[in-house]
Design an enzyme around this catalytic site. Sequence first.
Site, PDB file in Angstrom:
ATOM      1  N   ASN A   1      -1.588  12.998  -5.160  1.00 25.70           N
ATOM      2  CA  ASN A   1      -2.736  13.457  -5.978  1.00 25.70           C
ATOM      3  C   ASN A   1      -3.190  14.901  -5.784  1.00 25.70           C
ATOM      4  O   ASN A   1      -3.534  15.494  -6.519  1.00 25.70           O
ATOM      5  CB  ASN A   1      -3.525  12.157  -5.584  1.00 25.70           C
ATOM      6  CG  ASN A   1      -3.855  11.228  -6.736  1.00 25.70           C
ATOM      7  OD1 ASN A   1      -3.361  11.508  -7.812  1.00 25.70           O
ATOM      8  ND2 ASN A   1      -4.661   9.863  -6.350  1.00 25.70           N
TER       9      ASN A   1
ATOM     10  N   ASP B   1      -1.010   9.071 -11.682  1.00 30.44           N
ATOM     11  CA  ASP B   1      -0.790   7.992 -12.537  1.00 30.44           C
ATOM     12  C   ASP B   1       0.454   7.854 -12.809  1.00 30.44           C
ATOM     13  O   ASP B   1       0.954   6.587 -12.908  1.00 30.44           O
ATOM     14  CB  ASP B   1      -1.630   8.391 -13.807  1.00 30.44           C
ATOM     15  CG  ASP B   1      -3.178   8.327 -13.743  1.00 30.44           C
ATOM     16  OD1 ASP B   1      -3.419   7.847 -12.475  1.00 30.44           O
ATOM     17  OD2 ASP B   1      -3.911   8.907 -14.456  1.00 30.44           O
TER      18      ASP B   1
ATOM     19  N   ASP C   1       0.745  -1.385  -0.041  1.00 25.22           N
ATOM     20  CA  ASP C   1       0.130   0.113   0.070  1.00 25.22           C
ATOM     21  C   ASP C   1       1.056   1.191  -0.049  1.00 25.22           C
ATOM     22  O   ASP C   1       1.838   1.347   0.771  1.00 25.22           O
ATOM     23  CB  ASP C   1      -0.943  -0.146   1.559  1.00 25.22           C
ATOM     24  CG  ASP C   1      -1.916   0.881   1.115  1.00 25.22           C
ATOM     25  OD1 ASP C   1      -3.001   0.657   0.828  1.00 25.22           O
ATOM     26  OD2 ASP C   1      -1.570   2.186   1.559  1.00 25.22           O
TER      27      ASP C   1
ATOM     28  N   ARG D   1      14.372  -3.884  -0.980  1.00 27.87           N
ATOM     29  CA  ARG D   1      14.709  -3.283  -2.225  1.00 27.87           C
ATOM     30  C   ARG D   1      13.685  -2.664  -2.992  1.00 27.87           C
ATOM     31  O   ARG D   1      13.717  -1.398  -3.584  1.00 27.87           O
ATOM     32  CB  ARG D   1      15.163  -4.324  -3.460  1.00 27.87           C
ATOM     33  CG  ARG D   1      16.544  -4.892  -3.145  1.00 27.87           C
ATOM     34  CD  ARG D   1      17.230  -5.364  -4.358  1.00 27.87           C
ATOM     35  NE  ARG D   1      16.370  -6.412  -4.932  1.00 27.87           N
ATOM     36  CZ  ARG D   1      16.642  -7.752  -4.440  1.00 27.87           C
ATOM     37  NH1 ARG D   1      17.639  -7.982  -3.529  1.00 27.87           N
ATOM     38  NH2 ARG D   1      15.788  -8.717  -4.934  1.00 27.87           N
TER      39      ARG D   1
ATOM     40  N   ASP E   1      -4.250   2.270  -4.894  1.00 24.52           N
ATOM     41  CA  ASP E   1      -2.733   2.366  -4.834  1.00 24.52           C
ATOM     42  C   ASP E   1      -2.295   1.199  -3.881  1.00 24.52           C
ATOM     43  O   ASP E   1      -1.413   1.356  -3.260  1.00 24.52           O
ATOM     44  CB  ASP E   1      -2.174   3.709  -4.128  1.00 24.52           C
ATOM     45  CG  ASP E   1      -2.933   3.825  -2.623  1.00 24.52           C
ATOM     46  OD1 ASP E   1      -3.885   3.032  -2.494  1.00 24.52           O
ATOM     47  OD2 ASP E   1      -2.347   4.398  -1.929  1.00 24.52           O
TER      48      ASP E   1
END
Lengths: 340, 196
Positions: free
Chosen positions: A206, A215, A198, A262, A241
Site C-alpha cells: 500500500n 486492492d 492475516d 498451498r 487485510d
Amino acid sequence: MRLGLDLAVLDTLMPMHAVIGGDRRILHAGPTLQKLAGDLPLTGMSLLEAFELRAGRSAGSDLGGSRGAISLRLRHGHGTFLRGILLPLDGEEEEGGRSILNLSFAVAELARLDEAALSFSDFAPNDMIVDMLYLLEAKDAVMSEARKLIVRLQGAAHTAEEMAVTDTLTGLRNRRALEQAVARLTQRSMAFALVHLDLDLFKAVNDTHGHAAGDAVLQHVARVLREQTRASDTVARVGGDEFVILLAGQTDPAQIDRIAARIIQQIEQPVLFEGKECRVSTSLGTTLSTNYEVPEAPRMLADADKALYAAKGAGRGCHRFWTGEGPEPPAVAAPLAGRA
Amino acid sequence: VVHGLFNRCLQSFLADTYGAAIWAEIAQRIELDPPGFEALLVYDDTMTDAMLEAAATVLIKPVEEILEDAGTYLVSHPSTDAVRRLLRFGGGDFTSFLHSLDDLPDRARMAIPDLDLPRLTLGSGTDGSYLLDCRCAFRGYCHMILGALRAIGDDYGALVSLELEEAPGQGACITIRVFDTGFAKGRSFALGLRAS
C-alpha cells in the site's frame, strides 16, 4: 377613443385598484384592496398614509417607475406587499390630474395569502393568481410526498446495506455472513475448521505502490482462497487485510496444514500491477469446532487470532493451530479490528 | 400503467377506514412487498385490479361500492385534505365547480405531469339537470367519481342528487340535480397556502 367606465365595472375587472385624485388622495378603492386593508376605509386617505413606497421613482410628484411600475406595502391590515402600476387616468400630463393605481400581490406574498382569507369572489374570474395558488399548493403536496419517498428509500438503502453479506471489493462474504455460516454449521452439528488469515507485508505494498495496488493484491488473495477451497466452504474478508475460511466437515490437522501450505504458496506468487511486482505473504491461525462444547463465532475467532499471532511470531508464511494457550494478541477485546 | 397516486389513495382509504390489519391482509393477498404503494411511482394495471378484487373478497363488498366510498373518503377525510383543497380550486360554488370539471385532467397534469385522470364532459339534461359523461379506463372508477362528487357537494354546502347510469363501452353518465347551491354552510375554503 375614450371610455367612461363605471366604478362597479372597474371593481369587477380590477378588484385591487384605487383611483387617486390630483391631491394624491384616494378617491376610491377596489373591494379586494379594501379587504386587505381591514376595517379602515382607504377612501379619503392620502396615498402615503395608505401605502409605504418601496420602489418606484420617488415619493414626490413623480410616482411610478418605468411604464408606471411601482412597489408598495400596505400600511394597514397585514401589511401586504404589493406591486402595481400607476398611470394618469385622464391622459393629461398637467398637475392635478387623476391617476389609477392597479395592484397585485408581490411574489413573496403568495406564500402567506391565507392570512387575508381571500376567496374566488375577491379576484376577477380570469385572474391567473388562482391558478398560481393552485400550483403552489399542488407543488407543496407533491414535494411533501417526494420527501417522504426519499426518507423511505434512504431507510430501505440503509437496511439493504445492513443486510448485505458480500464484501464489495473482493466479492467474498463479509463478517455478518461469516457469523451466519458459523451458526448454520453449528445448528447442523457439522464439525468445521475456522482459519484466520492475516497478510504479511500488505502495508508495504500500500505504502510503496498505492491503494489501487493494494486492492489488486486483495483481489488476488480472494481468488487464491476461492480456488483452494470447496463450494461448501465459506471464505470471508473480515477486515482490511484479514480473511477467514470455514472448512466445513474438515477437522483433520494434517489436511488443514496442507491446505494452509498451498494457500501460503499461492498467495506468495507476485502480483503484477501496472507493470510493478507486488509481493505479500500470509500467516494463518486455525481452531477447530471440536474444541468447543458449543462453537460460537466470537470465541472461535478470538482463539484463531491467538494461533495467528503464534504463527506471526514464528516468522512469515506460517500456520499454527490453537492449543488452548499462546501469546495474547494485542487487541483481545476486538480481535478482528482492522490492523493495517 | 396506473399512477401510484391512485393506488396509494385506495390504500389510504382501506387502511384508514377498515384498519391497518385489513390493509395488511389485502397487501399480503396481492403479494405487495413492501406492503404499501408509493404515490410517485407507477404500477402495472393488474396490481390495481388485484387490490380491488382482494378488497372485495376481504370486505365482502362489491368493487363498485368500495370505489364509491373511496371517492367520498378522498374528498372528506382529513388525511387527504390536499385533494379536497385542490378540487375546491375548481370554483367558488358547486355550479362553477361542475363547469370546471372539463378542465380537471389538465389541471391535475399541471401538478403531476404524468397523471391521467378520466376525461369528464359536462352537458345539460332537459330538466335543468347536468349530465356528466365519464370516460374511465375501468367502469368501476366512475363510481369513485360519483362518491367524490357527493362529498364535494357537501363540502360546498350544496343540496344535490346524483344518479349513475353505466354507459355502453368504458364509462358512465352521472345525472346531477342541483337543488340549492347554498343549502348548508359547507366547509370553508380560503385561498392561499395553509401551513402544512
